[in-house]
Structure formats: C-alpha cells, structure tokens
Motif scaffolding. Structure first.
Motif, PDB file in Angstrom:
ATOM      1  N   ASN A 211       0.828  -1.213   0.000  1.00  0.00           N
ATOM      2  CA  ASN A 211       0.000   0.000   0.000  1.00  0.00           C
ATOM      3  C   ASN A 211       0.860   1.260   0.000  1.00  0.00           C
ATOM      4  OD1 ASN A 211      -2.245  -1.641   0.069  1.00  0.00           O
ATOM      5  ND2 ASN A 211      -2.551  -1.460   2.292  1.00  0.00           N
ATOM      6  N   ARG A 214       2.123   1.908  -3.370  1.00  0.00           N
ATOM      7  CA  ARG A 214       1.077   2.446  -4.238  1.00  0.00           C
ATOM      8  C   ARG A 214       0.966   3.954  -4.054  1.00  0.00           C
ATOM      9  NH1 ARG A 214      -4.397  -0.280  -3.116  1.00  0.00           N
ATOM     10  NH2 ARG A 214      -5.016   1.196  -4.774  1.00  0.00           N
ATOM     11  N   GLN A 428     -10.402   0.313   6.542  1.00  0.00           N
ATOM     12  CA  GLN A 428     -10.279  -0.065   5.133  1.00  0.00           C
ATOM     13  C   GLN A 428     -11.057   0.905   4.250  1.00  0.00           C
ATOM     14  OE1 GLN A 428      -8.440  -2.904   3.840  1.00  0.00           O
ATOM     15  NE2 GLN A 428      -8.724  -1.595   2.048  1.00  0.00           N
ATOM     16  N   LEU A 429     -12.264   1.267   4.678  1.00  0.00           N
ATOM     17  CA  LEU A 429     -13.051   2.237   3.909  1.00  0.00           C
ATOM     18  C   LEU A 429     -12.349   3.593   3.859  1.00  0.00           C
ATOM     19  CD1 LEU A 429     -16.660   1.392   5.194  1.00  0.00           C
ATOM     20  CD2 LEU A 429     -15.666   0.849   2.959  1.00  0.00           C
ATOM     21  N   TYR A 431      -9.113   4.189   4.152  1.00  0.00           N
ATOM     22  CA  TYR A 431      -7.921   4.116   3.300  1.00  0.00           C
ATOM     23  C   TYR A 431      -8.298   4.126   1.826  1.00  0.00           C
ATOM     24  CZ  TYR A 431      -4.044   2.107   0.716  1.00  0.00           C
ATOM     25  OH  TYR A 431      -3.069   1.885  -0.227  1.00  0.00           O
ATOM     26  N   ASP A 432      -9.289   3.332   1.432  1.00  0.00           N
ATOM     27  CA  ASP A 432      -9.694   3.295   0.018  1.00  0.00           C
ATOM     28  C   ASP A 432     -10.148   4.662  -0.461  1.00  0.00           C
ATOM     29  OD1 ASP A 432      -9.105   0.611  -0.033  1.00  0.00           O
ATOM     30  OD2 ASP A 432     -11.180  -0.040   0.342  1.00  0.00           O
ATOM     31  N   ALA A 433     -10.929   5.345   0.399  1.00  0.00           N
ATOM     32  CA  ALA A 433     -11.417   6.669   0.002  1.00  0.00           C
ATOM     33  C   ALA A 433     -10.281   7.681  -0.073  1.00  0.00           C
ATOM     34  CB  ALA A 433     -12.487   7.139   0.990  1.00  0.00           C
ATOM     35  N   PHE A 435      -7.051   7.117  -0.588  1.00  0.00           N
ATOM     36  CA  PHE A 435      -6.144   6.829  -1.703  1.00  0.00           C
ATOM     37  C   PHE A 435      -6.764   7.230  -3.040  1.00  0.00           C
ATOM     38  CE2 PHE A 435      -4.584   3.980  -5.046  1.00  0.00           C
ATOM     39  CZ  PHE A 435      -3.224   4.272  -4.993  1.00  0.00           C
ATOM     40  N   ASP A 436      -8.054   6.921  -3.216  1.00  0.00           N
ATOM     41  CA  ASP A 436      -8.720   7.319  -4.462  1.00  0.00           C
ATOM     42  C   ASP A 436      -8.765   8.839  -4.608  1.00  0.00           C
ATOM     43  OD1 ASP A 436      -9.122   4.688  -5.104  1.00  0.00           O
ATOM     44  OD2 ASP A 436     -11.162   4.600  -4.300  1.00  0.00           O
ATOM     45  N   GLU A 452      -3.403   5.007   5.676  1.00  0.00           N
ATOM     46  CA  GLU A 452      -2.660   3.763   5.551  1.00  0.00           C
ATOM     47  C   GLU A 452      -2.118   3.310   6.900  1.00  0.00           C
ATOM     48  OE1 GLU A 452       0.343   0.832   4.902  1.00  0.00           O
ATOM     49  OE2 GLU A 452       0.714   2.835   5.738  1.00  0.00           O
TER      50      GLU A 452
END
Length: 495
Positions: A211, A214, A428-429, A431-433, A435-436, A452
């Motif tokens: 991660n 990324r 997790q939600l 981090y995904d938000a 990063f996007d 992260e």
C-alpha cells in the motif's frame, strides 16, 4: 633377640595413620587458590576464566526436515514423543513406584549368607635353659559360614505408615506425569498461536508495504504530471521506508516465534518444518464467569491440586510413622552355621575341628532414651504436615483464581477482537477513500498516509486480538484441567 618384622609392620601402620589425613587436604589443590584466581585443570591457575572444551557435549542433535505442514494436533503428538520433560516425569513416576516396592519389602524377612574367615599368628617368648629366650609361634585359622534370618514381625503400624506415604508420593508422581503432558500440550498450543500471530503480522506488514508503494507511485506520478510536489514524494517515500522497517521487524519476530515453537515441542532448533496457519481457527463464544460447580469439577481433576493433596496425605502418614518410633518392636531372628578351625603350635601336629550351631530367637526392642531424637522427628513430621496443608490450601486458591482470571481474559479478548474487526472495516473504507481521492487529485498525501497507518494498526490489532482469544481459550481449558490430548485445543476454541 628382637622381632624386627613385627616392629617394621608397626612402623608402617603408624606412618599410614599420620600420612593419610594429608591426602584429604591435598585435594584442595584441585580447585582455585583464591576467589579471584581462575581454575585450570593443571592446577596452575594461569590464564582467564575460560573452561577447557569437551567435544562429547558439543554433538549437535539431528533436526527434523519435513516439507509437510504441521498443524496443532501433529505438533502436540510430536512434542509428547520428543520433549525431555515427559521422559523426566515418567522416570520420576517409576522411581516413586519402586519406592513403594522397597517399603513393602520391609514386611518380609531378610536372609543373609555370611562367611567369616581369618588367620592369626601369635609369637610367645619363653625362657630357655641357657638363660636366653625362645620364641614359639602359634597359628590359628578357620572359616565360619552361616545363614542368618532377621524378621520384624510387629512395629505398631510404622511400616504401614511408610507404605501409605510412599503410595501417596507415587500417586502424586503419576498425577504430575499426566500434568506434565497437559502443560506440554498447553505450551505447544500457546506457542503455535503466537507463531500464527507473527505470521499474520508478517502478511500485514507485506500488505502495508504494498500500500505504501502504491501511494509512492501515485505521488511520483502526480509530481511527473506537475500536479504534485517534491514534499509529497518525500512523504510517500518515508511511509514506504517505515513500512519496509516494519516488514523487517515482522520477519525477525517470525523467526523468534518459530524457535519458541520448536522449543515448546522439544525438538532441535536446527529443524526445518512447515507450520500450518492458524489464521482461520474458529473463536469460542463469550462465556460467563465459571460457576461453583464448574470450579469444583476443575479442582477435582487438576494435577497440581491432586498432587499437592497427595503430598499432604503423605506427610500425615509420616506423622504416624514418627509416633510409632516410641513403641516397642517385635522381631524374630535365626541363625545356622558351621565353624571349621585348625591350630598349630611350633612343630607340633595341627589340631582341627568342626562345629555346627543353629538357633531361633524372639526379641522385643523397647526404646528408652535417645536424647530427644524421636521427639524432634515427631515435631518435624507435624511441622511438615502443617506446611503441606498450607501449601495445599495455597495451591487450591491459586487454581480457583487462575480459572476466574482465565475466564475474564477470554471474555476481554473476544470483546477486543470484535472491536478490532469493526475498526479494521472502518479503516479499510477510510484508506480506500483517501487513496482514491489523492490519486484523483482531490486529496492530500497526508490524508492517504494517515489512512494507511490507521489501516495497518487496525489490522495488527485484529490479528493480535484473534491470537489472544485463541490463547485465552486454551488457557481457560488448561486451568479447568481439560487440556488432556491433541484434540483439546480444538475443543477449547470450538464455537
């Protein structure tokens, strides 16, 4: 005329009498001359405090090399066959059983065969007719074989008390043998779940590093497109470096946990075996505090409690044996033997003879006075019994406390796991938000790195709580005396 041979023998005996004590004090030369001087085999004391090597103790045991994965039941079976503690406990149980046999043998008569033989030279000075002295030597020799029997037939229960004490000690040794296996099963189970936690931590550290890279790739891409800054790239590289450090630490922790597991199993640290994962092991359901009935059942089967109780009973038997010391003892003895002797004086012919004798005696031994030794032994036995009773009470209270604490720990661990699962889902939600958003240019690298880091902490907390719940369930089963086979950990963690 002096008998020089006789004086020479006397001188030899006197020399030995004065010379032998010196040999005992000379043994001090085998150790160090002073507290700050090194010991050396040659006795010089020169050099440092190293010791000479012994190649016999440096032989390395062969390690197990296997590619098949070892699950928890297989590891427990391997430990029960390989760990030295089980062999030690087994030998101790056998020694205690033999002690019972030795005490029971005192109820039987003792039969001994004896042979006494000897030779005696006597030189007698006699005055002769010329005014001088003549010496007449007389030689007597003989052999007297005999067969003797001794049998203590009544002692007011002293031997019976000794037998009861030995039987209680043997029972305690057998209970400790089974208890050693229970402790071994628990230690292997605990080390197995700790190894699984470290293995999960390594997987989490690897995912965290992926991660971080990324985010670093995204920062470098934005910088190349002119939408990012060098500070963002530096922050992303820092995050990746931190994740790589965590990965190295997780790898080191996994190696340590692997050696701890091998030590718990009792095999060579040079072994190379594959360990099956415990990540999917089911967790038990939350439990209420143990009831009094459950605690009583556990106390009635816990090896440490049973062994302590047997030890207390053994000391009580020793008190009865000490009291019997004040009472008479009735014994029977018998002897049958012959006596073959010969006598020769000067140049006269030798005279020989043979006699036989046999007899049976019945006697009573009554202790009268021994300076208080028996009284001291009786008081010592009573004191030992009081200490054993207190030790048993302490062991029983400690067992009850362990059961209650283990139940509380399991409930807390399960609650922590449930909270960690919810935290991991939310992280997790996030981090995904984050990063996007950063990848699309509407977020900051700070938000992405923070998300992260939060996801990493949440995953580690969930992994640790999962392992802690498994260990707590095993601990509760162990404190209840239910960790009795390789299937016990599975029953302890079943929902």
């Amino acid at each position: 005329m002096l008998n020089l041979g006789k004086f020479a023998r006397c001188g030899l005996f006197i020399g030995l009498a004065f010379g032998v004590p010196g040999c005992a004090t000379d043994a001090l030369k085998q150790t160090s001359a002073s507290p700050d001087t090194a010991w050396s085999p040659d006795g010089t004391g020169a050099g440092d405090f190293s010791v000479p090597p012994n190649p016999e103790v440096a032989r390395l045991p062969a390690g197990i090399q296997s590619g098949k994965p070892y699950g928890l039941p297989a590891l427990i079976d391997l430990a029960q066959r390989s760990h030295p503690s089980t062999r030690i406990a087994w030998e101790q149980a056998r020694q205690s059983a033999l002690a019972v046999g030795m005490v029971e043998a005192t109820f039987l008569p003792i039969l001994t065969a004896n042979v006494i033989g000897g030779r005696q030279d006597i030189v007698t000075p006699l005055p002769n007719l010329e005014g001088g002295t003549d010496y007449v030597s007389t030689t007597a020799n003989g052999v007297a074989p005999n067969l003797a029997l001794q049998w203590l037939i009544f002692d007011f229960g002293q031997r019976q008390a000794w037998r009861q004490a030995a039987q209680q000690n043997a029972y305690a040794a057998n209970v400790n043998f089974n208890g050693t296996h229970q402790a071994l099963i628990y230690n292997v189970t605990r080390s197995y779940y700790m190894y699984g936690a470290q293995k999960s931590s390594l997987a989490i550290a690897q995912q965290a590093l992926a991660n971080s890279r990324r985010i670093q790739d995204a920062a470098e891409a934005r910088y190349a497109n002119g939408t990012g800054t060098s500070i963002e790239v530096a922050q992303a590289k820092q995050l990746a470096a931190q994740s790589n450090l965590r990965l190295v630490q997780a790898q080191d922790g996994l190696r340590d946990a692997y050696q701890d597991l091998l030590g718990a199993v009792g095999i060579s640290p040079r072994s190379r075996i594959e360990i099956a994962s415990s990540a999917n092991a089911p967790l038990p359901s939350p439990r209420a505090l143990p009831t009094d009935a459950l605690i009583k059942t556990a106390l009635a089967r816990r090896p440490d409690v049973l062994a302590s109780y047997a030890g207390m009973k053994a000391t009580e038997a020793n008190v009865r044996a000490a009291n019997a010391d004040f009472l008479p003892k009735v014994y029977v003895s018998a002897v049958a033997g012959t006596n073959n002797t010969s006598l020769q004086t000067g140049n006269l012919p030798s005279i020989g003879g043979a006699t036989t004798a046999s007899g049976v005696l019945v006697g009573v031994s009554i202790p009268v006075y021994d300076g208080g030794i028996r009284e001291a032994r009786k008081r010592q036995a009573k004191s030992t019994t009081a200490a054993a009773a207190a030790s048993f009470e302490q062991t029983r209270n400690a067992a009850m406390r362990e059961i209650i604490v283990a139940s509380d720990t399991l409930r807390s661990a399960l609650e922590s796991y449930a909270a960690a699962v919810a935290l991991t889902d939310a992280s997790q939600l996030t981090y995904d938000a984050a990063f996007d958003a950063y990848q699309n240019g509407i977020g900051t690298v700070t938000d992405a790195t923070a998300a992260e880091s939060g996801l990493l902490d949440a995953r580690l907390a969930r992994s640790d709580a999962h392992a802690a719940s498994l260990i707590a369930a095993s601990t509760l089963a162990f404190t209840l005396g239910a960790m009795t086979s390789s299937a016990s950990p599975a029953r302890a963690t079943a929902p």
